[in-house]
Design a protein around this motif. Structure first.
Motif, PDB file in Angstrom:
ATOM      1  N   LEU A 124       0.827  -1.208   0.000  1.00  0.00           N
ATOM      2  CA  LEU A 124       0.000   0.000   0.000  1.00  0.00           C
ATOM      3  C   LEU A 124       0.861   1.258   0.000  1.00  0.00           C
ATOM      4  CD1 LEU A 124      -2.893  -0.837   2.502  1.00  0.00           C
ATOM      5  CD2 LEU A 124      -3.087  -0.462   0.047  1.00  0.00           C
ATOM      6  N   GLY A 125       1.934   1.246   0.801  1.00  0.00           N
ATOM      7  CA  GLY A 125       2.804   2.415   0.872  1.00  0.00           C
ATOM      8  C   GLY A 125       3.492   2.702  -0.447  1.00  0.00           C
ATOM      9  N   VAL A 126       4.049   1.668  -1.065  1.00  0.00           N
ATOM     10  CA  VAL A 126       4.747   1.845  -2.343  1.00  0.00           C
ATOM     11  C   VAL A 126       3.771   2.273  -3.426  1.00  0.00           C
ATOM     12  CG1 VAL A 126       6.023   0.661  -4.169  1.00  0.00           C
ATOM     13  CG2 VAL A 126       6.591   0.224  -1.771  1.00  0.00           C
ATOM     14  N   THR A 127       2.613   1.611  -3.492  1.00  0.00           N
ATOM     15  CA  THR A 127       1.642   1.899  -4.551  1.00  0.00           C
ATOM     16  C   THR A 127       1.090   3.305  -4.433  1.00  0.00           C
ATOM     17  OG1 THR A 127       1.005  -0.444  -4.606  1.00  0.00           O
ATOM     18  CG2 THR A 127      -0.504   1.135  -5.620  1.00  0.00           C
ATOM     19  N   GLN A 128       0.693   3.682  -3.212  1.00  0.00           N
ATOM     20  CA  GLN A 128       0.135   5.018  -3.007  1.00  0.00           C
ATOM     21  C   GLN A 128       1.136   6.100  -3.366  1.00  0.00           C
ATOM     22  OE1 GLN A 128      -2.654   6.498  -2.308  1.00  0.00           O
ATOM     23  NE2 GLN A 128      -1.908   8.541  -1.747  1.00  0.00           N
ATOM     24  N   SER A 129       2.371   5.953  -2.896  1.00  0.00           N
ATOM     25  CA  SER A 129       3.367   6.995  -3.135  1.00  0.00           C
ATOM     26  C   SER A 129       3.817   7.020  -4.593  1.00  0.00           C
ATOM     27  CB  SER A 129       4.572   6.779  -2.210  1.00  0.00           C
ATOM     28  OG  SER A 129       4.186   6.932  -0.856  1.00  0.00           O
ATOM     29  N   ALA A 130       3.935   5.854  -5.212  1.00  0.00           N
ATOM     30  CA  ALA A 130       4.394   5.790  -6.597  1.00  0.00           C
ATOM     31  C   ALA A 130       3.400   6.427  -7.563  1.00  0.00           C
ATOM     32  CB  ALA A 130       4.647   4.331  -7.001  1.00  0.00           C
ATOM     33  N   THR A 131       2.153   6.553  -7.140  1.00  0.00           N
ATOM     34  CA  THR A 131       1.128   7.166  -7.995  1.00  0.00           C
ATOM     35  C   THR A 131       0.726   8.551  -7.493  1.00  0.00           C
ATOM     36  OG1 THR A 131      -0.597   6.017  -6.715  1.00  0.00           O
ATOM     37  CG2 THR A 131       0.209   4.926  -8.705  1.00  0.00           C
ATOM     38  N   SER A 132       1.564   9.150  -6.653  1.00  0.00           N
ATOM     39  CA  SER A 132       1.228  10.429  -6.024  1.00  0.00           C
ATOM     40  C   SER A 132       2.197  11.520  -6.481  1.00  0.00           C
ATOM     41  CB  SER A 132       1.274  10.299  -4.494  1.00  0.00           C
ATOM     42  OG  SER A 132       1.168  11.554  -3.881  1.00  0.00           O
ATOM     43  N   LEU A 133       1.698  12.505  -7.197  1.00  0.00           N
ATOM     44  CA  LEU A 133       2.541  13.632  -7.606  1.00  0.00           C
ATOM     45  C   LEU A 133       3.056  14.426  -6.409  1.00  0.00           C
ATOM     46  CD1 LEU A 133       3.771  15.366  -9.841  1.00  0.00           C
ATOM     47  CD2 LEU A 133       1.619  16.670  -9.904  1.00  0.00           C
ATOM     48  N   PRO A 134       2.243  14.681  -5.360  1.00  0.00           N
ATOM     49  CA  PRO A 134       2.782  15.395  -4.192  1.00  0.00           C
ATOM     50  C   PRO A 134       3.979  14.705  -3.561  1.00  0.00           C
ATOM     51  CG  PRO A 134       0.392  15.401  -4.108  1.00  0.00           C
ATOM     52  CD  PRO A 134       0.782  14.496  -5.252  1.00  0.00           C
ATOM     53  N   PHE A 135       3.982  13.368  -3.553  1.00  0.00           N
ATOM     54  CA  PHE A 135       5.093  12.614  -2.973  1.00  0.00           C
ATOM     55  C   PHE A 135       6.401  12.955  -3.682  1.00  0.00           C
ATOM     56  CE2 PHE A 135       7.810   8.816  -3.240  1.00  0.00           C
ATOM     57  CZ  PHE A 135       8.058   8.580  -1.905  1.00  0.00           C
ATOM     58  N   PHE A 136       6.412  12.869  -5.004  1.00  0.00           N
ATOM     59  CA  PHE A 136       7.632  13.122  -5.768  1.00  0.00           C
ATOM     60  C   PHE A 136       7.988  14.607  -5.776  1.00  0.00           C
ATOM     61  CE2 PHE A 136       6.119   9.107  -7.672  1.00  0.00           C
ATOM     62  CZ  PHE A 136       7.243   8.331  -7.448  1.00  0.00           C
ATOM     63  N   THR A 137       6.977  15.470  -5.775  1.00  0.00           N
ATOM     64  CA  THR A 137       7.252  16.905  -5.780  1.00  0.00           C
ATOM     65  C   THR A 137       7.947  17.326  -4.485  1.00  0.00           C
ATOM     66  OG1 THR A 137       5.298  17.289  -7.158  1.00  0.00           O
ATOM     67  CG2 THR A 137       6.231  19.185  -6.014  1.00  0.00           C
ATOM     68  N   GLY A 138       7.451  16.826  -3.356  1.00  0.00           N
ATOM     69  CA  GLY A 138       8.081  17.149  -2.083  1.00  0.00           C
ATOM     70  C   GLY A 138       9.522  16.688  -2.024  1.00  0.00           C
ATOM     71  N   LEU A 139       9.784  15.503  -2.556  1.00  0.00           N
ATOM     72  CA  LEU A 139      11.160  14.995  -2.570  1.00  0.00           C
ATOM     73  C   LEU A 139      12.049  15.818  -3.495  1.00  0.00           C
ATOM     74  CD1 LEU A 139      10.500  11.149  -2.567  1.00  0.00           C
ATOM     75  CD2 LEU A 139      11.477  12.515  -0.714  1.00  0.00           C
ATOM     76  N   ALA A 140      11.485  16.297  -4.589  1.00  0.00           N
ATOM     77  CA  ALA A 140      12.268  17.147  -5.495  1.00  0.00           C
ATOM     78  C   ALA A 140      12.688  18.430  -4.782  1.00  0.00           C
ATOM     79  CB  ALA A 140      11.449  17.462  -6.745  1.00  0.00           C
ATOM     80  N   PHE A 141      11.765  19.034  -4.048  1.00  0.00           N
ATOM     81  CA  PHE A 141      12.108  20.248  -3.294  1.00  0.00           C
ATOM     82  C   PHE A 141      13.142  19.949  -2.213  1.00  0.00           C
ATOM     83  CE2 PHE A 141       8.097  22.147  -4.927  1.00  0.00           C
ATOM     84  CZ  PHE A 141       8.626  23.362  -5.340  1.00  0.00           C
ATOM     85  N   LEU A 142      13.018  18.793  -1.577  1.00  0.00           N
ATOM     86  CA  LEU A 142      13.995  18.422  -0.549  1.00  0.00           C
ATOM     87  C   LEU A 142      15.370  18.204  -1.164  1.00  0.00           C
ATOM     88  CD1 LEU A 142      14.491  17.721   2.422  1.00  0.00           C
ATOM     89  CD2 LEU A 142      13.842  15.363   1.907  1.00  0.00           C
ATOM     90  N   SER A 143      15.407  17.634  -2.359  1.00  0.00           N
ATOM     91  CA  SER A 143      16.673  17.353  -3.029  1.00  0.00           C
ATOM     92  C   SER A 143      17.438  18.630  -3.353  1.00  0.00           C
ATOM     93  CB  SER A 143      16.410  16.558  -4.312  1.00  0.00           C
ATOM     94  OG  SER A 143      17.602  16.343  -5.035  1.00  0.00           O
ATOM     95  N   VAL A 144      16.707  19.699  -3.700  1.00  0.00           N
ATOM     96  CA  VAL A 144      17.368  20.952  -4.095  1.00  0.00           C
ATOM     97  C   VAL A 144      17.330  21.988  -2.971  1.00  0.00           C
ATOM     98  CG1 VAL A 144      16.775  20.547  -6.506  1.00  0.00           C
ATOM     99  CG2 VAL A 144      15.250  21.948  -5.100  1.00  0.00           C
ATOM    100  N   SER A 145      17.056  21.533  -1.748  1.00  0.00           N
ATOM    101  CA  SER A 145      16.879  22.460  -0.625  1.00  0.00           C
ATOM    102  C   SER A 145      18.166  23.157  -0.205  1.00  0.00           C
ATOM    103  CB  SER A 145      16.296  21.718   0.581  1.00  0.00           C
ATOM    104  OG  SER A 145      17.201  20.710   1.028  1.00  0.00           O
ATOM    105  N   GLY A 146      19.314  22.628  -0.616  1.00  0.00           N
ATOM    106  CA  GLY A 146      20.588  23.222  -0.235  1.00  0.00           C
ATOM    107  C   GLY A 146      21.187  22.629   1.027  1.00  0.00           C
ATOM    108  N   TYR A 147      20.442  21.775   1.709  1.00  0.00           N
ATOM    109  CA  TYR A 147      20.975  21.112   2.899  1.00  0.00           C
ATOM    110  C   TYR A 147      21.948  20.013   2.477  1.00  0.00           C
ATOM    111  CZ  TYR A 147      17.289  23.452   5.534  1.00  0.00           C
ATOM    112  OH  TYR A 147      16.475  24.401   6.105  1.00  0.00           O
ATOM    113  N   GLY A 148      22.851  19.649   3.383  1.00  0.00           N
ATOM    114  CA  GLY A 148      23.817  18.608   3.102  1.00  0.00           C
ATOM    115  C   GLY A 148      23.166  17.237   3.007  1.00  0.00           C
TER     116      GLY A 148
END
Length: 220
Positions: A124-148
Motif C-alpha cells: 500500500l505504501g509503495v503503490t500510493q506513493s508511486a502514484t502520487s505527484l505530491p510525494f515526488f514533488t516534495g522529494l524534489a524540493f527536498l533534493s534541491v533544498s541546499g541542505y547537506g
C-alpha cells in the motif's frame, strides 16, 4: 523545506489506507487485536514509503541541476495545475465508494497480526506513493533544498512519517472509538461513518485546491 513538508502532508491524504484502518476498526471484535494489526500495517506502509523515498532521492540527487531547472520551469507549475484540475474532476465524478471492493479484498490478510500484515502495508505504501505527484514533488524540493546529504537523507525519516501522519491519527482515533464507543470520539466517528462519501470528497477537494494553488504560485 516548507514545500517538502507541505507536499508530504498532502500525500498523507491516503483514502485507501484510512479506509482499511476504519474497516478494521469496524470488523474486528472489541477483544480483537486491533492495535497490533494496525501498528504492523502502518509500519509496513511507512517502510514502503521510506524505501521509495530513498530510491527517489538517490535518483534526484544524481540528476543534479536538472531537478532544480524542472522545478523552476513553468511546465512544472502547469503540471501541478493540470493535476489539481484532474483531481477535482475525478472527485466530482467519484461516488466516494470506489475503493470499497479493494478494501474488502485487503482485509483478508489483516484479520490476524502477521508478516502478511506488514506486507500489505508495504505494498500500500509503495503503490500510493508511486502514484502520487505530491510525494515526488516534495522529494524534489527536498533534493534541491541546499541542505547537506546527511540532513536530507535523515530527513527522509521525517518525510515518510509526515506522509503517514493522517493515517496514524486515523488509527488512533478509531482505537479511541473502539475503547470508548459512547464518547465524543464515538459520536464523531459515527458522524463521519455515515458520511463516508462526503469525507472522501473533502479529501479530494483539499488535494485538488492545494495542487492548483501551488501550481499558480510557481508560475507567479
Amino acid at each position: 523545506m516548507f514545500q517538502a513538508v507541505s507536499f508530504a502532508l498532502l500525500d498523507s491524504l491516503n483514502a485507501l489506507l484510512i479506509g482499511v484502518i476504519v474497516a478494521l476498526g469496524v470488523m474486528l471484535p472489541r477483544t480483537g487485536r486491533y492495535r497490533r494489526i494496525v501498528t504492523l500495517l502502518i509500519a509496513g506502509d511507512w517502510l514502503g514509503v521510506f524505501l521509495l523515498a530513498l530510491v527517489t532521492m538517490l535518483i534526484f540527487d544524481g540528476l543534479g541541476d536538472l531537478v532544480q531547472r524542472a522545478l523552476e520551469s513553468p511546465v512544472f507549475g502547469i503540471l501541478l495545475i493540470a493535476t489539481g484540475l484532474i483531481t477535482l474532476v475525478l472527485t466530482v465524478r467519484s461516488s466516494g465508494n470506489g475503493d470499497s471492493a479493494l478494501v474488502r479484498r485487503l482485509l483478508g490478510p489483516l484479520k490476524e497480526p502477521s508478516v502478511k500484515t506488514v506486507g500489505v502495508g508495504f505494498v500500500l505504501g509503495v503503490t500510493q506513493s508511486a502514484t502520487s505527484l505530491p510525494f515526488f514533488t516534495g522529494l524534489a524540493f527536498l533534493s534541491v533544498s541546499g541542505y547537506g546529504p546527511a540532513v536530507r537523507y535523515v530527513g527522509l525519516i521525517f518525510y515518510a512519517s509526515l506522509a503517514l501522519s493522517l493515517p496514524a491519527l486515523s488509527a488512533f482515533f478509531v482505537g479511541m472509538v473502539r475503547a470508548y464507543p459512547y464518547s465524543p470520539f464515538g459520536r464523531a466517528f459515527e458522524y463521519m461513518r455515515v458520511r463516508q462519501e462526503l469525507m472522501v470528497r473533502i479529501a479530494g477537494y483539499v488535494v485538488a485546491v492545494a495542487l492548483t494553488v501551488f501550481g499558480i504560485a510557481t508560475l507567479l
